[in-house]
Write a protein that holds these residues in place. Structure first.
Motif, PDB file in Angstrom:
ATOM      1  N   CYS A  39     -20.294  19.718  10.767  1.00 22.69           N
ATOM      2  CA  CYS A  39     -20.330  18.787   9.643  1.00 22.69           C
ATOM      3  C   CYS A  39     -20.954  17.470  10.093  1.00 22.69           C
ATOM      4  N   MET A  40     -21.674  16.859   9.186  1.00 18.19           N
ATOM      5  CA  MET A  40     -22.271  15.545   9.431  1.00 18.19           C
ATOM      6  C   MET A  40     -21.787  14.598   8.356  1.00 18.19           C
ATOM      7  N   GLU A  41     -21.465  13.401   8.762  1.00 18.02           N
ATOM      8  CA  GLU A  41     -21.139  12.356   7.804  1.00 18.02           C
ATOM      9  C   GLU A  41     -22.179  11.251   7.948  1.00 18.02           C
ATOM     10  N   ILE A  42     -22.937  11.035   6.891  1.00 13.05           N
ATOM     11  CA  ILE A  42     -23.911   9.946   6.899  1.00 13.05           C
ATOM     12  C   ILE A  42     -23.135   8.656   6.669  1.00 13.05           C
ATOM     13  N   GLU A  43     -23.183   7.780   7.664  1.00 12.26           N
ATOM     14  CA  GLU A  43     -22.490   6.503   7.540  1.00 12.26           C
ATOM     15  C   GLU A  43     -23.411   5.430   6.962  1.00 12.26           C
ATOM     16  N   TYR A  44     -24.659   5.446   7.393  1.00 16.50           N
ATOM     17  CA  TYR A  44     -25.636   4.479   6.896  1.00 16.50           C
ATOM     18  C   TYR A  44     -26.971   5.181   6.719  1.00 16.50           C
ATOM     19  N   LEU A  45     -27.632   4.908   5.614  1.00 15.31           N
ATOM     20  CA  LEU A  45     -28.999   5.371   5.405  1.00 15.31           C
ATOM     21  C   LEU A  45     -29.723   4.223   4.726  1.00 15.31           C
TER      22      LEU A  45
END
Length: 139
Positions: A62-68
């Motif tokens: 799983c990946m959690e995008i914290e900032y984009l």
């Protein structure tokens, strides 16, 4: 146990890092998933200028995008979509392929929906009728 409570406005990066790493260590310890890592994916111009980037946290498959973030000069050029595709490529070898993130209504909910994410929750109550969306993509 004696302790004090302190409030640190604009906390130092050291404080953020220590709290974040403590939580990650706890999560790894309490689960069967024993690997985690931070990921940075950057889009650079030919001259090396940062056009946009993503900070994500991988835990298992799983990946959690914290900032984009995408620089204004590069919006509309599919830079964000390419960052998402690179993240998906990183997950391609895992059996569970899930990406999660959140965004405010004035930021990029349409961008995430266009890239295959589904809204899993919506929180209202922010000033100016702003909403916060939680999103997930499983592939």
């Amino acid at each position: 146990m004696n302790y004090t409570i302190e409030i640190e406005s604009n906390p130092k990066s050291d404080t953020i890092k220590q709290i974040r790493n403590g939580l990650i260590a706890h999560n790894v310890e309490q689960s069967d998933i024993k690997t985690s890592q931070n990921i940075a994916i950057k889009a650079l111009s030919d001259e090396g200028q940062l056009l946009g980037g993503m900070i994500a946290w991988q835990w298992g498959g799983c990946m959690e995008i914290e900032y984009l973030w995408i620089d204004n000069s590069s919006r509309g050029a599919r830079v964000g979509t390419q960052l998402i595709k690179q993240l998906e490529t990183l997950l391609s070898g895992h059996s569970h392929k899930t990406i999660t993130t959140n965004t405010f209504s004035f930021q990029a909910p349409e961008f995430y929906l266009k890239n295959g994410f589904l809204i899993t929750d919506e929180v209202s109550g922010y000033p100016d009728n702003v909403k916060k969306f939680y999103l997930k993509k499983t592939f």
